[in-house]
Design an enzyme around this catalytic site. Structure first.
Site, PDB file in Angstrom:
ATOM      1  N   ALA A  15     -80.322  27.200  60.216  1.00 24.30           N
ATOM      2  CA  ALA A  15     -79.361  26.210  60.762  1.00 24.30           C
ATOM      3  C   ALA A  15     -79.906  24.863  60.840  1.00 24.30           C
ATOM      4  O   ALA A  15     -80.608  24.620  60.111  1.00 24.30           O
ATOM      5  CB  ALA A  15     -78.447  26.660  62.008  1.00 24.30           C
ATOM      6  N   CYS A  16     -79.625  24.191  61.847  1.00 21.91           N
ATOM      7  CA  CYS A  16     -80.011  22.584  62.037  1.00 21.91           C
ATOM      8  C   CYS A  16     -81.487  22.669  62.066  1.00 21.91           C
ATOM      9  O   CYS A  16     -82.064  21.580  61.718  1.00 21.91           O
ATOM     10  CB  CYS A  16     -79.708  22.283  63.405  1.00 21.91           C
ATOM     11  SG  CYS A  16     -77.831  22.029  63.082  1.00 21.91           S
ATOM     12  N   SER A  17     -82.260  23.754  62.458  1.00 13.94           N
ATOM     13  CA  SER A  17     -83.679  23.596  62.585  1.00 13.94           C
ATOM     14  C   SER A  17     -84.359  23.994  61.464  1.00 13.94           C
ATOM     15  O   SER A  17     -85.628  24.061  61.237  1.00 13.94           O
ATOM     16  CB  SER A  17     -84.118  24.574  63.814  1.00 13.94           C
ATOM     17  OG  SER A  17     -83.638  24.022  64.974  1.00 13.94           O
TER      18      SER A  17
END
Ligand code: CO8
Length: 376
Positions: free
Chosen positions: A155-157
């Protein structure tokens, strides 16, 4: 010991953009149409009328003013409210590979290296347009790159987790040059009919070149002093889209297959987790918040960044210390902190320390401590 250094970055910004006024106007005319379609049920009290979205709320709650998207007209059409991105023939370059080529070429040019000198390409992002063949392998072919390639998703990471993998491989001596590419088409998985979240995402693609330090002596570089990753399971940010959807016997709820979140919960739980991650990571490098000149944070919400920066620095951060790009890009998932780094790294002097930090679904968070120039 061989160190991993970042020698260049690249950024692809889609040509279309939508400001809050345009987005809210489209949403509100859809609300009007829905409310008149259900006027009888609303009159009888069987149904609550849908509420308008508001520009003032969006700017105040998130700091977002505008966002870039791959295709605006389809999103703004109240009868459609999703981008028009037609399927392409198998022989054509895929959308994500096309975004990746643009960002990667810029990064390779900025680094002054050729694609055939790469050992590995990682495509790291929240949503991949297909399971296989990997977008990264397609990108490898399109760039004429050497080595090998794979896709990954945290995801965002995703980008910071990929930087961690690249750093470890370079330090171990198994690879010398790695390209990390994050083509995020968040608009494709956003429910533009959800008042709570229709404003929060945008599209973009970033690319980062990491190299072994001995290859980068004469070029500007940022040494990776350390990486630290953390994950903690949470249902507060979820996307149920997947290859098993079609196997369910009951009618699948299409809206349940898009992005959903409990924004307040995320805010409350993620801010302390991220501040602790960065502070512990700094301490492990014998550094403190005082040593940090720049925080290139994940770009989801202005208030989250203010709070995290304050905890890390021990005082309010200036906009120069914790740059904000979400005002014009919105949340571009894994690309966000890298866009902040790409656009706001020049102010650092030789020897200055900065932290790239991502956070999001999973939960997941990744901290990358950088020093401009050599390790010490
Ligand atoms: N217009 C007007 N009013 C609104 C709107 C709107 N659009 N939306 C909500 N309101 C109202 C609510 O109804 C509520 O009213 P009331 O008080 O009368 O009940 C009031 O505003 C407050 O609502 P909220 O509590 O929901 O508002 P918040 O102040 O919490 O702000 C935010 C909402 C901005 C969403 C905020 O909670 C936030 O930013 N949270 C953090 C979110 C975050 O960082 N998420 C990370 C997710 S991204 C990620 O991990 C990657 C996923 C992969 C990408 C997928 C691509 C799609």
């Amino acid at each position: 010991m061989t160190q991993a250094v970042i020698t260049a970055t690249g950024l692809f910004t889609p040509p279309d953009s939508i400001d809050n006024a345009e987005l809210v106007a489209s949403f509100n005319s859809w609300v009007d149409a829905e409310n008149s379609r259900h006027a009888d049920a609303i009159m009888k009290g069987e149904r609550d009328p849908l509420a308008y979205s508001s520009e003032a709320f969006i700017a105040k709650a998130s700091g977002i003013e505008s966002r870039y998207v791959m295709e605006a007209n389809g999103i703004l059409d109240p009868e459609r409210m999703r981008p028009r991105i037609p399927e392409r023939a198998n022989e054509a370059l895929s959308v994500q590979a096309e975004m990746g080529v643009a960002a990667a070429r810029q990064a390779l040019d900025n680094a002054g290296i050729r694609a055939d000198q790469l050992d590995l390409i990682i495509v790291a992002c929240s949503n991949l347009q297909r399971p296989y063949p990997a977008v990264s392998v397609e990108l490898q072919a399109a760039l004429g790159a050497g080595g090998y390639a794979f896709d990954m998703n945290v995801a965002c990471s995703s980008a910071t987790f990929a930087i961690d993998m690249a750093t470890n491989a370079i330090r171990a001596g198994s690879l010398e040059r790695v390209l990390v590419v994050s083509p995020e088409i968040c608009s494709a998985h956003l429910n533009f009919r959800d008042r709570d979240s229709h404003f929060i995402f945008g599209d973009a693609c970033t690319a980062i070149v990491l190299e072994a330090d001995h290859l980068a002596k004469d070029r500007e570089h940022f040494t990776v002093l350390g990486t630290r990753l953390v994950t903690r399971f949470s249902n507060a940010i979820r996307n149920n889209f997947g290859f098993l959807n079609r196997l369910a016997d009951d009618e699948p709820d299409a809206m349940d297959k898009l992005f959903v979140q409990e924004g307040r919960k995320v805010f409350k739980e993620v801010c302390p987790m991220v501040a602790a991650l960065i502070l512990d990571h700094l301490e492990s490098q014998s550094l403190t918040g005082d040593s940090v000149k720049k925080l290139w944070l994940h770009q989801a919400n202005r208030h989250m960044n203010d709070m995290i920066a304050q905890r890390v620095l021990g005082r309010e951060a200036s906009i120069a210390e914790a740059p904000i790009i979400l005002d014009r890009y919105a949340n571009t998932s894994s690309a966000g902190s890298i866009i902040a780094f790409h656009l706001h790294r020049d102010e650092l002097q030789e020897g200055d320390v900065g932290v790239v930090c991502s956070f999001g679904a999973g939960y997941s968070a990744g901290s990358v401590i950088l020093r401009k120039g050599n390790a010490c």
